[in-house]
Enzyme design. Structure first.
Site, PDB file in Angstrom:
ATOM      1  N   HIS A  55       0.868  -1.185   0.000  1.00 13.94           N
ATOM      2  CA  HIS A  55       0.000   0.000   0.000  1.00 13.94           C
ATOM      3  C   HIS A  55       0.902   1.230   0.000  1.00 13.94           C
ATOM      4  O   HIS A  55       2.047   1.186   0.475  1.00 13.94           O
ATOM      5  CB  HIS A  55      -0.887   0.018   1.239  1.00 13.94           C
ATOM      6  CG  HIS A  55      -1.951  -1.019   1.234  1.00 13.94           C
ATOM      7  ND1 HIS A  55      -3.050  -0.948   2.065  1.00 13.94           N
ATOM      8  CD2 HIS A  55      -2.111  -2.155   0.506  1.00 13.94           C
ATOM      9  CE1 HIS A  55      -3.832  -1.986   1.857  1.00 13.94           C
ATOM     10  NE2 HIS A  55      -3.282  -2.737   0.922  1.00 13.94           N
ATOM     11  N   GLU A  57       0.944   3.837   1.829  1.00 13.78           N
ATOM     12  CA  GLU A  57       1.401   4.234   3.161  1.00 13.78           C
ATOM     13  C   GLU A  57       2.582   3.378   3.622  1.00 13.78           C
ATOM     14  O   GLU A  57       3.565   3.902   4.160  1.00 13.78           O
ATOM     15  CB  GLU A  57       0.273   4.092   4.194  1.00 13.78           C
ATOM     16  CG  GLU A  57      -0.952   4.904   3.888  1.00 13.78           C
ATOM     17  CD  GLU A  57      -2.039   4.136   3.137  1.00 13.78           C
ATOM     18  OE1 GLU A  57      -3.223   4.366   3.429  1.00 13.78           O
ATOM     19  OE2 GLU A  57      -1.699   3.327   2.245  1.00 13.78           O
ATOM     20  N   CYS A  85      -6.168   1.999   5.902  1.00 14.10           N
ATOM     21  CA  CYS A  85      -6.788   0.756   6.358  1.00 14.10           C
ATOM     22  C   CYS A  85      -6.159   0.345   7.699  1.00 14.10           C
ATOM     23  O   CYS A  85      -5.188   0.956   8.157  1.00 14.10           O
ATOM     24  CB  CYS A  85      -6.574  -0.331   5.309  1.00 14.10           C
ATOM     25  SG  CYS A  85      -4.854  -0.922   5.210  1.00 14.10           S
ATOM     26  N   CYS A  88      -2.302  -0.252   7.534  1.00 17.68           N
ATOM     27  CA  CYS A  88      -1.509   0.965   7.396  1.00 17.68           C
ATOM     28  C   CYS A  88      -1.547   1.815   8.664  1.00 17.68           C
ATOM     29  O   CYS A  88      -0.522   2.385   9.063  1.00 17.68           O
ATOM     30  CB  CYS A  88      -1.976   1.762   6.183  1.00 17.68           C
ATOM     31  SG  CYS A  88      -1.647   0.871   4.637  1.00 17.68           S
TER      32      CYS A  88
END
Length: 153
Positions: A55, A57, A85, A88
């Site tokens: 992801h 992040e 999410c 993260c």
């Protein structure tokens, strides 16, 4: 300070556009140091890297740790186009991020206030300041465009 956040979010939106161009879900992230200077930037790459943890992040936090030479990112700000999410936000807590700034809420998987609120959970050993809604419309538009195209509408 607000001007800095808008500048950082514009940079994150550019990263999200790069993800969109690669066929990834258009999420971009920028990690800023305590001086508001950009330490790292990234966009979603789970498909391209065959990595479910890739992801935006996570990639930005990893690069930030490399730049600083430390897994603790004290005083840093993570700016993301979409509410992070649980994975993260958990990483942000472990990294000791001071502030998470995001554009659009994610009511299905958001962990910075929508579905969960990990950054402000008193049961955890670190709290994160949450700043939602910076450039919310632009961030939502990228996601809508991606899913509209994906559904063929």
């Amino acid at each position: 300070m607000l001007d800095d956040l808008y500048y950082l979010m514009m940079e994150a939106v550019e990263e999200a556009r790069a993800a969109l161009a690669e066929g990834e879900v258009p999420v971009g992230a920028v990690l800023a140091g305590p001086d508001a200077g950009i330490l790292a930037r990234a966009h979603n790459r789970p498909i391209g890297l065959n990595d479910p943890t890739a992801h935006a992040e996570i990639l930005a936090l990893r690069r930030g740790g490399e730049v600083l030479g430390n897994y603790r990112l004290n005083g840093c700000t993570l700016v993301v186009t979409i509410e992070p999410c649980p994975m993260c936000m958990g990483a942000a807590v472990h990294a000791r991020i001071a502030r998470v700034v995001f554009g659009a809420f994610d009511p299905k998987t958001g962990a910075a206030g929508s579905l969960y609120d990990l950054g402000r959970d008193a049961r955890l050993n670190h709290r994160i300041e949450i700043v939602p809604g910076i450039m919310q419309g632009a961030c939502q538009d990228l996601m809508r465009r991606f899913f509209r195209e994906r559904r063929g509408r």
